[in-house]
Design a protein around this motif. Structure first.
Motif, PDB file in Angstrom:
ATOM      1  N   GLU A 191      28.544 -57.769 108.704  1.00 35.00           N
ATOM      2  CA  GLU A 191      28.320 -57.284 110.062  1.00 35.00           C
ATOM      3  C   GLU A 191      27.688 -55.893 110.111  1.00 35.00           C
ATOM      4  N   VAL A 192      27.315 -55.321 108.962  1.00 32.03           N
ATOM      5  CA  VAL A 192      26.726 -53.976 108.946  1.00 32.03           C
ATOM      6  C   VAL A 192      25.214 -54.083 108.754  1.00 32.03           C
ATOM      7  N   ALA A 193      24.453 -53.480 109.662  1.00 29.74           N
ATOM      8  CA  ALA A 193      22.995 -53.469 109.530  1.00 29.74           C
ATOM      9  C   ALA A 193      22.587 -52.665 108.301  1.00 29.74           C
ATOM     10  N   ASP A 194      21.517 -53.094 107.654  1.00 28.14           N
ATOM     11  CA  ASP A 194      21.096 -52.442 106.414  1.00 28.14           C
ATOM     12  C   ASP A 194      20.875 -50.945 106.596  1.00 28.14           C
ATOM     13  N   GLU A 195      20.240 -50.566 107.705  1.00 23.00           N
ATOM     14  CA  GLU A 195      19.917 -49.143 107.898  1.00 23.00           C
ATOM     15  C   GLU A 195      21.169 -48.311 108.168  1.00 23.00           C
ATOM     16  N   ALA A 196      22.258 -48.964 108.555  1.00 25.92           N
ATOM     17  CA  ALA A 196      23.488 -48.231 108.853  1.00 25.92           C
ATOM     18  C   ALA A 196      24.341 -47.979 107.615  1.00 25.92           C
ATOM     19  N   PHE A 197      24.109 -48.727 106.554  1.00 22.00           N
ATOM     20  CA  PHE A 197      24.989 -48.670 105.383  1.00 22.00           C
ATOM     21  C   PHE A 197      25.051 -47.267 104.793  1.00 22.00           C
ATOM     22  N   THR A 198      23.906 -46.723 104.382  1.00 24.15           N
ATOM     23  CA  THR A 198      23.923 -45.389 103.787  1.00 24.15           C
ATOM     24  C   THR A 198      24.205 -44.307 104.827  1.00 24.15           C
ATOM     25  N   ASP A 199      23.857 -44.571 106.105  1.00 20.80           N
ATOM     26  CA  ASP A 199      24.177 -43.596 107.151  1.00 20.80           C
ATOM     27  C   ASP A 199      25.688 -43.396 107.259  1.00 20.80           C
ATOM     28  N   ILE A 200      26.449 -44.476 107.152  1.00 20.93           N
ATOM     29  CA  ILE A 200      27.909 -44.394 107.222  1.00 20.93           C
ATOM     30  C   ILE A 200      28.437 -43.537 106.078  1.00 20.93           C
ATOM     31  N   LEU A 201      27.886 -43.730 104.895  1.00 24.48           N
ATOM     32  CA  LEU A 201      28.342 -42.973 103.729  1.00 24.48           C
ATOM     33  C   LEU A 201      27.977 -41.499 103.852  1.00 24.48           C
ATOM     34  N   ARG A 202      26.756 -41.225 104.259  1.00 24.41           N
ATOM     35  CA  ARG A 202      26.321 -39.827 104.370  1.00 24.41           C
ATOM     36  C   ARG A 202      27.096 -39.096 105.458  1.00 24.41           C
ATOM     37  N   ALA A 203      27.409 -39.773 106.544  1.00 27.37           N
ATOM     38  CA  ALA A 203      28.178 -39.148 107.612  1.00 27.37           C
ATOM     39  C   ALA A 203      29.576 -38.759 107.144  1.00 27.37           C
ATOM     40  N   ALA A 204      30.063 -39.414 106.093  1.00 28.13           N
ATOM     41  CA  ALA A 204      31.379 -39.107 105.548  1.00 28.13           C
ATOM     42  C   ALA A 204      31.334 -37.986 104.517  1.00 28.13           C
ATOM     43  N   GLY A 205      30.161 -37.408 104.305  1.00 26.38           N
ATOM     44  CA  GLY A 205      30.056 -36.324 103.341  1.00 26.38           C
ATOM     45  C   GLY A 205      29.768 -36.800 101.940  1.00 26.38           C
ATOM     46  N   LEU A 206      29.148 -37.969 101.804  1.00 30.39           N
ATOM     47  CA  LEU A 206      28.834 -38.539 100.495  1.00 30.39           C
ATOM     48  C   LEU A 206      27.337 -38.491 100.254  1.00 30.39           C
ATOM     49  N   GLY A 207      26.958 -38.108  99.052  1.00 36.51           N
ATOM     50  CA  GLY A 207      25.570 -38.135  98.651  1.00 36.51           C
ATOM     51  C   GLY A 207      25.299 -39.355  97.797  1.00 36.51           C
ATOM     52  N   VAL A 208      24.164 -39.997  98.002  1.00 34.54           N
ATOM     53  CA  VAL A 208      23.796 -41.192  97.243  1.00 34.54           C
ATOM     54  C   VAL A 208      23.087 -40.770  95.960  1.00 34.54           C
ATOM     55  N   LEU A 209      23.676 -41.122  94.820  1.00 40.70           N
ATOM     56  CA  LEU A 209      23.142 -40.748  93.516  1.00 40.70           C
ATOM     57  C   LEU A 209      22.258 -41.834  92.917  1.00 40.70           C
ATOM     58  N   ALA A 210      22.487 -43.073  93.306  1.00 41.12           N
ATOM     59  CA  ALA A 210      21.696 -44.199  92.818  1.00 41.12           C
ATOM     60  C   ALA A 210      21.932 -45.359  93.763  1.00 41.12           C
ATOM     61  N   SER A 211      20.981 -46.280  93.826  1.00 36.22           N
ATOM     62  CA  SER A 211      21.132 -47.420  94.725  1.00 36.22           C
ATOM     63  C   SER A 211      20.263 -48.569  94.241  1.00 36.22           C
ATOM     64  N   GLY A 212      20.546 -49.749  94.749  1.00 39.54           N
ATOM     65  CA  GLY A 212      19.765 -50.909  94.383  1.00 39.54           C
ATOM     66  C   GLY A 212      20.286 -52.150  95.085  1.00 39.54           C
ATOM     67  N   ASP A 213      19.674 -53.272  94.748  1.00 40.43           N
ATOM     68  CA  ASP A 213      20.072 -54.563  95.296  1.00 40.43           C
ATOM     69  C   ASP A 213      20.567 -55.449  94.163  1.00 40.43           C
ATOM     70  N   MET A 214      21.651 -56.146  94.414  1.00 33.52           N
ATOM     71  CA  MET A 214      22.182 -57.122  93.464  1.00 33.52           C
ATOM     72  C   MET A 214      23.028 -58.110  94.254  1.00 33.52           C
ATOM     73  N   PRO A 215      22.753 -59.400  94.164  1.00 31.89           N
ATOM     74  CA  PRO A 215      23.527 -60.347  94.966  1.00 31.89           C
ATOM     75  C   PRO A 215      24.991 -60.379  94.547  1.00 31.89           C
ATOM     76  N   LEU A 216      25.851 -60.623  95.530  1.00 29.32           N
ATOM     77  CA  LEU A 216      27.250 -60.889  95.233  1.00 29.32           C
ATOM     78  C   LEU A 216      27.402 -62.382  94.982  1.00 29.32           C
ATOM     79  N   LEU A 217      27.907 -62.715  93.816  1.00 25.09           N
ATOM     80  CA  LEU A 217      28.101 -64.116  93.464  1.00 25.09           C
ATOM     81  C   LEU A 217      29.462 -64.582  93.945  1.00 25.09           C
TER      82      LEU A 217
END
Length: 247
Positions: A191-217
């Motif tokens: 239920e979370v839009a893609d553009e909101a995902f990192t925004d939620i983390l950054r708003a909490a005071g978190l910096g993104v050090l690495a990111s990527g895509d990988m399916p959940l099996l």
């Protein structure tokens, strides 16, 4: 602030009804397909792998037990008391610790950080299944648990997963058996839009050090025998220098 009773009751009901057999829950894939792959992405970014590791949203503890063989102190926490009981019963070797935690309860999160100190945190599929008002507090809980030295690995379903799940749910033959309990208990994944995902983390005071895509099996398969995979994003996060906003 804490999660709504409806949401808590939904998770209690889900885990109370869940079978104990490995792989019986749709997202309970074996660690070789989940935590082991995530750890390969996470470990290079750890500032200190001797810190405690918290599996936030541990469910029945399958991934927690895998992580406990690779870190000196691993604690699995979950909103659901039924999930924690299931996890403890499944950990006959007592490799990990398990405890109930409402990650949207600031006092409880702070108390855990005070007890453990800074920790590394593993989060798999918690934010996307949280109600909208709870997503920010869950991210803030991650920030508090990390403190200044910890690192977090957060993997969540991508927005596209909602379409995959909808098609499975609308199959003329009915939803796959392992998806039915998710729907019947009123849980709403992806239920979370893609553009909101990192925004939620950054708003909490978190910096993104690495990111990527990988399916959940998943542990579910299509009628032709193909394992169902759900699009997902992952990030490694750490403190960005601001104090998170739990209050």
């Amino acid at each position: 602030m804490s999660v709504t009773n409806r949401y808590r009751d939904a998770w209690e009901g889900f885990w109370r009804d869940a079978p104990e057999e490995p792989g019986s829950v749709i997202w309970d894939a074996e660690p070789a397909l989940t935590a082991e792959r995530h750890l390969a992405l996470f470990r290079p970014h750890l500032a200190d792998d001797r810190l405690p590791l918290v599996d936030l949203g541990c469910g029945n503890g399958t991934q927690t037990r895998f992580l406990a063989d690779r870190f000196p102190h691993v604690l699995g926490v979950d909103l659901s008391a039924a999930a924690v009981d299931l996890a403890r019963r499944g950990d006959g070797a007592r490799r990990a610790g398990f405890a109930q935690l409402d990650a949207t309860d600031p006092a409880a999160v702070r108390e855990l950080h005070e007890r453990l100190g800074d920790a590394n945190v593993y989060v798999r599929g918690v934010i996307h299944q949280s109600e909208p008002a709870d997503r920010g507090p869950v991210a803030e809980a991650v920030a508090v648990l990390l403190g200044g030295r910890g690192r977090g690995f957060v993997v969540e379903l991508a927005e596209a997963a909602k379409g995959v799940l909808a098609r499975l749910a609308q199959n003329p033959a009915g939803p796959p058996p392992k998806l039915r309990p998710v729907l019947s208990h009123g849980l709403a994944p992806a239920e979370v839009a893609d553009e909101a995902f990192t925004d939620i983390l950054r708003a909490a005071g978190l910096g993104v050090l690495a990111s990527g895509d990988m399916p959940l099996l998943t542990t579910e398969f299509t009628p032709d025998g193909a394992r169902i995979e759900l699009p997902a994003h992952w990030v490694v996060v750490g403190a960005d220098g601001r104090r998170p906003g739990l209050s």
